[in-house]
Design a protein around this motif. Structure first.
Motif, short mmCIF file in Angstrom:
data_model
loop_
_atom_site.label_atom_id
_atom_site.label_comp_id
_atom_site.label_asym_id
_atom_site.label_seq_id
_atom_site.Cartn_x
_atom_site.Cartn_y
_atom_site.Cartn_z
N LYS A 1 -20.92 46.92 10.41
CA LYS A 1 -20.91 46.55 11.82
C LYS A 1 -19.94 45.41 12.11
O LYS A 1 -19.57 45.18 13.27
CB LYS A 1 -22.32 46.15 12.26
N GLU A 2 -19.53 44.70 11.07
CA GLU A 2 -18.65 43.54 11.26
C GLU A 2 -17.17 43.88 11.06
O GLU A 2 -16.32 43.00 11.19
CB GLU A 2 -19.04 42.42 10.29
N ARG A 3 -16.86 45.12 10.78
CA ARG A 3 -15.47 45.49 10.46
C ARG A 3 -14.50 45.12 11.59
O ARG A 3 -13.43 44.55 11.35
CB ARG A 3 -15.39 46.99 10.17
N VAL A 4 -14.86 45.42 12.82
CA VAL A 4 -13.99 45.11 13.96
C VAL A 4 -13.81 43.61 14.09
O VAL A 4 -12.71 43.11 14.33
CB VAL A 4 -14.55 45.71 15.26
N LYS B 1 -12.13 54.86 16.83
CA LYS B 1 -13.15 54.25 17.67
C LYS B 1 -13.19 52.74 17.49
O LYS B 1 -13.31 51.99 18.47
CB LYS B 1 -14.53 54.86 17.35
N GLU B 2 -13.06 52.31 16.25
CA GLU B 2 -13.07 50.87 15.98
C GLU B 2 -11.82 50.20 16.55
O GLU B 2 -11.89 49.06 17.06
CB GLU B 2 -13.16 50.64 14.47
#
Length: 315
Positions: free
Chosen positions: A181-184, A220-221
């Motif tokens: 969830k923290e990739r972006v 999407k990201e």
């Protein structure tokens, strides 16, 4: 002091990842120590850095070879010390890694007969409990205890480094501990760090290429990232939108202008392509001048080896 970067010679994929790590640390050696070992950094005279010959050590029992690809000699408080850095860029667990570190330490010391400071860098994708000590003892006698420094990237909270004005810290955010969830958020903070760094386009592209090799967002990201960047203040968001590099924007502008002058849509498209090609060649040229390897340049710029060799001839 010297650095030895030990490489496991197996698959081409391993060598590719290893080469990225080697190039990053070799290019930004001082910054690497500053980020992860500031106490060591403060004791080194970086004007004294001197490359030493490459070494190859063979494990005769298992039939494996390890190469000391980077051996740098620097002065530490008036003495010459060998610093060994082992970069393990893949999730490749080795039960006897601590013993191997002692083996390579011994081989290097046997040749140079100078103090050695060994450091291991683990880039596993999972969380492991690595040993930092090799012990040889008997019930009746303790022979030795060998210790080495280590960096376990996956165990490092990436947020601890986002305020660092450090190119190695920026690149290695991609290998630190973050959730899906923290990739972006990680990518956004990486771009913020890149904006603050005052480095030339070739080195900037090396850092960006390294990061993208390990943390590449899906469509999407990317859309979410762009949305969050546009929500930033103009002072903060505009420089990020101009990334990855001004040379690329310049190439696009020149190509677009060329197409407009020709007055045809196909001219615009061809002009943009030519601008991209010329910009890519320019950045490859700068990377060659910086001493980056052909393998890394091919990975970062997407040029083929033949094109890189032609650029070298044109220098």
């Amino acid at each position: 002091m010297s650095i030895s970067l030990l490489v496991r010679e197996e698959s081409s994929k391993y060598i590719h990842h290893d080469q990225l790590f080697k190039q990053l640390i070799h290019t930004f050696f001082a910054e690497f120590l500053e980020a992860f070992f500031p106490e060591i950094h403060s004791h080194i005279d970086f004007s004294s850095v001197k490359p030493l010959p490459e070494e190859i050590f063979t494990d005769l029992i298992e039939g494996e070879s390890r190469r000391a690809d980077i051996v740098l000699q620097v002065k530490l408080k008036g003495t010459d010390t060998i610093l060994i850095i082992h970069v393990e860029p893949q999730s490749y667990p080795q039960a006897n890694f601590h013993e191997r570190m002692y083996l390579y330490f011994s081989l290097l010391y046997n040749k140079y007969r100078k103090p050695i400071l060994p450091i291991a860098i683990f880039s596993y994708d999972d969380y492991r409990n690595e040993q930092d000590t090799y012990t040889m003892e008997f019930p009746f006698f303790h022979v030795l205890t060998f210790k080495y420094l280590m960096v376990e990237l996956r165990k490092i909270n990436w947020r601890n480094y986002i305020e660092y004005n450090n190119p190695v810290a920026a690149a290695l955010l991609s290998k630190m501990g973050y959730t899906e969830k923290e990739r972006v958020q990680v990518k956004k903070e990486f771009l913020r760090m890149i904006v603050k760094l005052e480095i030339n386009p070739a080195k900037s592209e090396l850092i960006n290429g390294f990061f993208e090799s390990y943390l590449s967002l899906n469509e999407k990201e990317e859309e979410q990232l762009m949305k969050e960047i546009k929500e930033l203040s103009p002072q903060e968001g505009e420089p990020i939108l101009q990334l990855p590099n001004s040379w690329r924007d310049k190439g696009l502008r020149e190509g677009r202008q060329q197409g407009i002058q020709e007055g045809r849509q196909e001219g615009i498209q061809e002009g943009e392509k030519q601008g991209k090609r010329e910009a890519t060649r320019n950045i490859a040229l700068e990377m060659l001048k910086e001493g980056l390897s052909e393998q890394v340049i091919c990975k970062v710029t997407k040029l083929n080896p033949g094109e890189i060799r032609q650029i070298k001839k044109d220098i």
